[in-house]
Motif scaffolding. Structure first.
Motif, short mmCIF file in Angstrom:
data_model
loop_
_atom_site.label_atom_id
_atom_site.label_comp_id
_atom_site.label_asym_id
_atom_site.label_seq_id
_atom_site.Cartn_x
_atom_site.Cartn_y
_atom_site.Cartn_z
N SER A 48 -5.41 3.07 -10.62
CA SER A 48 -4.91 2.35 -9.44
C SER A 48 -4.75 3.28 -8.25
CB SER A 48 -3.56 1.70 -9.74
OG SER A 48 -3.70 0.77 -10.78
N TYR A 52 -7.68 4.77 -3.75
CA TYR A 52 -7.67 5.29 -2.38
C TYR A 52 -8.89 6.16 -2.12
CZ TYR A 52 -6.24 10.29 -2.66
OH TYR A 52 -6.20 11.65 -2.85
N SER A 99 4.87 4.10 -1.56
CA SER A 99 4.12 3.08 -2.32
C SER A 99 2.64 3.43 -2.28
CB SER A 99 4.35 1.71 -1.68
OG SER A 99 3.20 0.91 -1.77
N TRP A 101 0.31 1.74 -1.47
CA TRP A 101 -0.34 1.20 -0.27
C TRP A 101 -0.48 2.25 0.83
CZ3 TRP A 101 -3.09 -3.05 -0.28
CH2 TRP A 101 -2.86 -3.97 -1.32
N TRP A 103 -1.35 5.32 0.42
CA TRP A 103 -2.62 6.04 0.15
C TRP A 103 -3.81 5.17 0.57
CZ3 TRP A 103 1.79 7.43 -2.12
CH2 TRP A 103 2.01 8.77 -2.37
N TYR A 104 -3.73 3.89 0.24
CA TYR A 104 -4.83 2.98 0.58
C TYR A 104 -5.05 2.93 2.11
CZ TYR A 104 -4.32 1.13 -4.23
OH TYR A 104 -4.25 0.97 -5.59
N ILE A 105 -3.94 2.84 2.87
CA ILE A 105 -4.06 2.71 4.33
C ILE A 105 -4.51 4.03 4.97
CG2 ILE A 105 -2.73 2.33 6.47
CD1 ILE A 105 -0.97 0.38 4.63
#
Length: 418
Positions: A48, A52, A99, A101, A103-105
């Motif tokens: 998960s 990223y 969170s 998120w 890393w994703y952003i």
């Protein structure tokens, strides 16, 4: 100007080497060391979290052709400063995230900046500055990635252990910006014309042995290249080569999963970087001596041997370190052999555009391989299946190199190579 006097091309090469060494050998490759501690701390799977890295690859794929055009059109130093602030700044900000998120952003601006700094600038600028010793220059630059990484990776492993992963992200990110921005301003220039020079190895009209034919950039146009067997073979070669190299981000979790400590994982990443250093130098030297094709074959065979050692003797720390070092040797193929094979097959006429488009193979592989390896580990509890998959890809690449040179011959026979 001939090579009798010291040529500014070497200053440019030193600048590129420091930039690539810190940004790619340090910041980029240290990312994998954070996967285990961050996923443990946030309570998420490695698969998960490593999504990223996939998002980074999607951004790279989408924006590579645009970045290639921007490098041709705009002030290169401005673009590179913009690139390192985005890449290393985003990396530093990971330290504040609570969170997954985050890393994703942040992976989007990080990847966009990295396209300029770690993928395109080096090969494109070296091709402009070096008419002679192109392979050596490319090899030296990528060797610097290994040299800097050999010091930065163990430092990063210790930093995570002593200061925690949050502080480690911030120290590495801010440190990279502080080092690289002055280097860009003082040492890097887009092309020799900016300094009133000819490329290194290109002869002046006043030289006694001047032959205007030698100064002509030969090769295939991008329009002809993109319809060829050689083009698709190289695209797939870079795809599989990057999928193979993507395992570098999982060396840390692999070492820890095999029973080693985070400090040992950092040391092993140091071995990986030394392997990259040696590989880059050897590939650059050998490409100038025996050609890109034979050098490519040799690299893939070394990779197969390394993977066999990792599969059958993972518990011995000396063998483990040596095998990871050999694997590092092979992954130098991405940064060194990839560009050198491209110029060997398509020439230098429209190299920047061809390499930027073939480079989409680099990006697509990351999208699939980086989280893919993490999920295989999460499901099976081991990286063994991944290691077998990498051996298969190395064998496929031997076939693709052969097809790429067959495609070059077709282009020459059609009279498209001039």
């Amino acid at each position: 100007m001939g090579e009798k006097k010291f040529h500014f091309a070497w200053i440019v090469l030193i600048g590129l080497s420091i930039m690539m060494g810190v940004a790619r050998g340090g910041v980029n490759n240290a990312g994998g060391l954070f996967l285990s501690p961050v996923s443990e701390d946030l309570g998420i799977g490695i698969g998960s979290l490593s999504i990223y890295l996939s998002i980074s690859s999607i951004i790279t794929m989408l924006f590579l052709p645009l970045a290639g055009k921007m490098l041709a059109k705009y002030n290169i130093r401005g673009l590179l400063i913009f690139g390192i602030v985005l890449q290393a700044g985003s990396f530093a900000l990971f330290g504040f995230m609570k969170s997954v998120w985050g890393w994703y952003i942040l992976s989007a601006p990080m990847a966009f900046g990295a396209i300029f700094i770690t993928t395109l600038a080096g090969p494109v600028i070296i091709n402009r500055w070096f008419k002679k010793n192109n392979g050596l220059a490319m090899g030296l630059m990528m060797a610097a990635v290994g040299l800097f990484g050999a010091f930065i990776q163990p430092f990063a492993g210790n930093l995570i252990a002593e200061q925690g992963w949050r502080n480690a992200y911030m120290i590495l990110g801010v440190g990279a910006i502080v080092v690289i921005v002055p280097v860009i301003l003082l040492m890097i220039r887009k092309n020799p014309e900016e300094k009133g020079l000819l490329p290194y190895g290109m002869k002046d009209g006043k030289d006694a042995d001047f032959n205007p034919e030698e100064n002509v950039l030969r090769g295939v146009t991008f329009a002809d290249a993109k319809k060829s067997l050689a083009f698709f073979s190289m695209l797939l070669f870079l795809f599989f080569m990057t999928a193979i190299g993507s395992f570098a981000q999982h060396i840390g979790p692999y070492a820890i999963g095999t029973g080693y400590s985070i400090e040992f994982a950092g040391q092993v990443m140091g071995s990986f970087m030394v392997g990259m250093l040696v590989g880059a130098l050897v590939f650059g030297f050998l490409t100038d001596k025996i050609g890109a094709r034979n050098t490519g074959y040799m690299s893939m065979i070394v990779g197969i041997i390394a993977l066999v050692l990792l599969i059958f003797v993972p518990g011995n720390p000396v063998v483990f370190s040596a095998a990871i070092g050999m694997f590092g040797f092979v992954t130098a193929s991405i940064g060194t052999l990839g560009p050198l094979l491209t110029s060997a097959i398509f020439g230098n006429k429209e190299y920047g555009q061809i390499y930027a488009t073939i480079g989409i193979g680099l990006a697509v592989a990351g999208i699939v391989a980086l989280p893919g390896y993490g999920f295989v580990y999460d499901i099976t509890g081991s990286y063994t299946l991944v290691l077998y998959m990498i051996i298969a890809m190395l064998i496929i690449n031997i076939i693709l190199i052969t097809l790429a040179f067959k495609g070059k011959k077709n282009l020459e026979e059609k009279g498209l190579y001039n």
